[in-house]
Write an enzyme that holds these catalytic residues in place. Structure first.
Site, PDB file in Angstrom:
ATOM      1  N   LYS A  24       0.803  -1.221   0.000  1.00  0.00           N
ATOM      2  CA  LYS A  24       0.000   0.000   0.000  1.00  0.00           C
ATOM      3  C   LYS A  24       0.840   1.277   0.000  1.00  0.00           C
ATOM      4  O   LYS A  24       0.464   2.267  -0.634  1.00  0.00           O
ATOM      5  CB  LYS A  24      -0.968  -0.016   1.181  1.00  0.00           C
ATOM      6  CG  LYS A  24      -2.010  -1.127   1.056  1.00  0.00           C
ATOM      7  CD  LYS A  24      -2.998  -1.119   2.180  1.00  0.00           C
ATOM      8  CE  LYS A  24      -4.015  -2.247   1.988  1.00  0.00           C
ATOM      9  NZ  LYS A  24      -5.053  -2.249   3.024  1.00  0.00           N
ATOM     10  N   ASP A  71      -9.750   2.290   2.114  1.00  0.00           N
ATOM     11  CA  ASP A  71      -9.823   1.459   3.321  1.00  0.00           C
ATOM     12  C   ASP A  71     -10.520   2.175   4.469  1.00  0.00           C
ATOM     13  O   ASP A  71     -11.369   1.600   5.156  1.00  0.00           O
ATOM     14  CB  ASP A  71      -8.420   1.043   3.777  1.00  0.00           C
ATOM     15  CG  ASP A  71      -7.872  -0.150   3.013  1.00  0.00           C
ATOM     16  OD1 ASP A  71      -8.681  -0.933   2.483  1.00  0.00           O
ATOM     17  OD2 ASP A  71      -6.639  -0.292   2.943  1.00  0.00           O
TER      18      ASP A  71
END
Length: 289
Positions: free
Chosen positions: A81, A118
């Protein structure tokens, strides 16, 4: 569940199919292919979504190769990420705030757009569980990686006071510096201070099947009786942490809801449809576990 299952038609894949996938290391635990391919069939989209196991040292070359091959974009999961954040040419506001990216969109102009879904997906999962985060309460996050950055930023944006703890103190300090107002607790002391918090979130891969410590189960003895315990891990559905919280009578939120809600944003960008997160969707993904 209250709705009848929705049986989607056969998947459409032609020479004009839109392609996307999920990159991770490992990636076999991911239920994103089951989710996205269900939506593709349900909405009659010509496309496919595939798992893409990618070692960290191969990440940049793999992303650029997928872009060159005509993919519309990818999700990125542990441990990519932050690398995705650095690779993106353009970042949306949530990605800039979180310092991490979990969704890459390959634009028609050749630029790579980085999104962070997220955090908003996590908050949506709490709300769907009728456990919305309460402003001015405190949340403790375990971990200081990309998911932690996104979740922490989303909680702060909703008036939650955030503290983090991580086994590597330097990473925790780096995250706290990136998100002013974030407190740092030593890994050795957070269990004793758990009574100070209304929300505990495991944002690490600890407890994940095949992960570094699939039996991760800290002590919750000091927790307040109204503590909500959340885990972003969804394989297994009930992690040792969540099982321990349930035994103690605490309310829990598993990682499946976050997976479902954060996925909508990428699907819409790649495939042009804003999909529903409903009981039929959850049932399908549960049946794939």
């Amino acid at each position: 569940m209250t709705t009848s299952p929705i049986t989607p038609p056969p998947q459409i894949i032609t020479g004009k199919a839109r392609l996307a996938g999920v990159m991770g290391w490992p990636v076999e635990h991911s239920r994103s292919p089951a989710l996205h391919n269900y939506w593709l069939r349900r909405y009659g989209v010509d496309g496919a979504y595939v798992p893409l196991p990618t070692a960290p040292e191969d990440f940049v070359a793999a992303v650029l190769g997928l872009q060159a091959a005509g993919f519309k974009g990818v999700n990125v999961t542990i441990p990519h990420k932050e690398a995705a954040y650095k690779l993106a040419d353009v970042l949306d506001a949530s990605a800039r705030r979180a310092g991490a990216v979990n969704t890459l969109v390959f634009r028609e102009d050749g630029k790579i757009l980085g999104l962070s879904t997220d955090g908003s997906g996590f908050v949506a999962s709490l709300e769907a569980s009728s456990l919305p985060p309460r402003p001015q309460t405190r949340a403790l996050l375990l971990g200081a990686g990309g998911a932690a950055r996104s979740v922490a930023a989303a909680l702060q944006d909703r008036g939650i006071r955030v503290a983090i703890t991580n086994r590597t103190q330097e990473r925790a300090a780096t995250l706290a510096a990136a998100l002013p107002g974030t407190d740092v607790l030593a890994w050795s002391e957070w269990e004793q201070r758990l009574g100070e918090f209304a929300l505990l979130v495991n944002t690490t891969s600890l407890g994940m099947a095949g992960g570094p410590d699939p039996l991760f189960c800290p002590s919750l003895a000091q927790a307040a009786e109204d503590l909500v315990v959340a885990d972003i891990v969804y394989a297994p559905l009930v992690t040792p942490l969540l099982a321990a919280a349930t035994r103690q009578g605490l309310r829990t939120v598993g990682g499946l809801g976050m997976l479902l809600h954060q996925a909508r944003f990428g699907f819409k960008e790649w495939f042009g449809v804003d999909p529903q997160v409903d009981d039929a969707t959850q049932d399908h993904v549960l049946n794939s576990l």
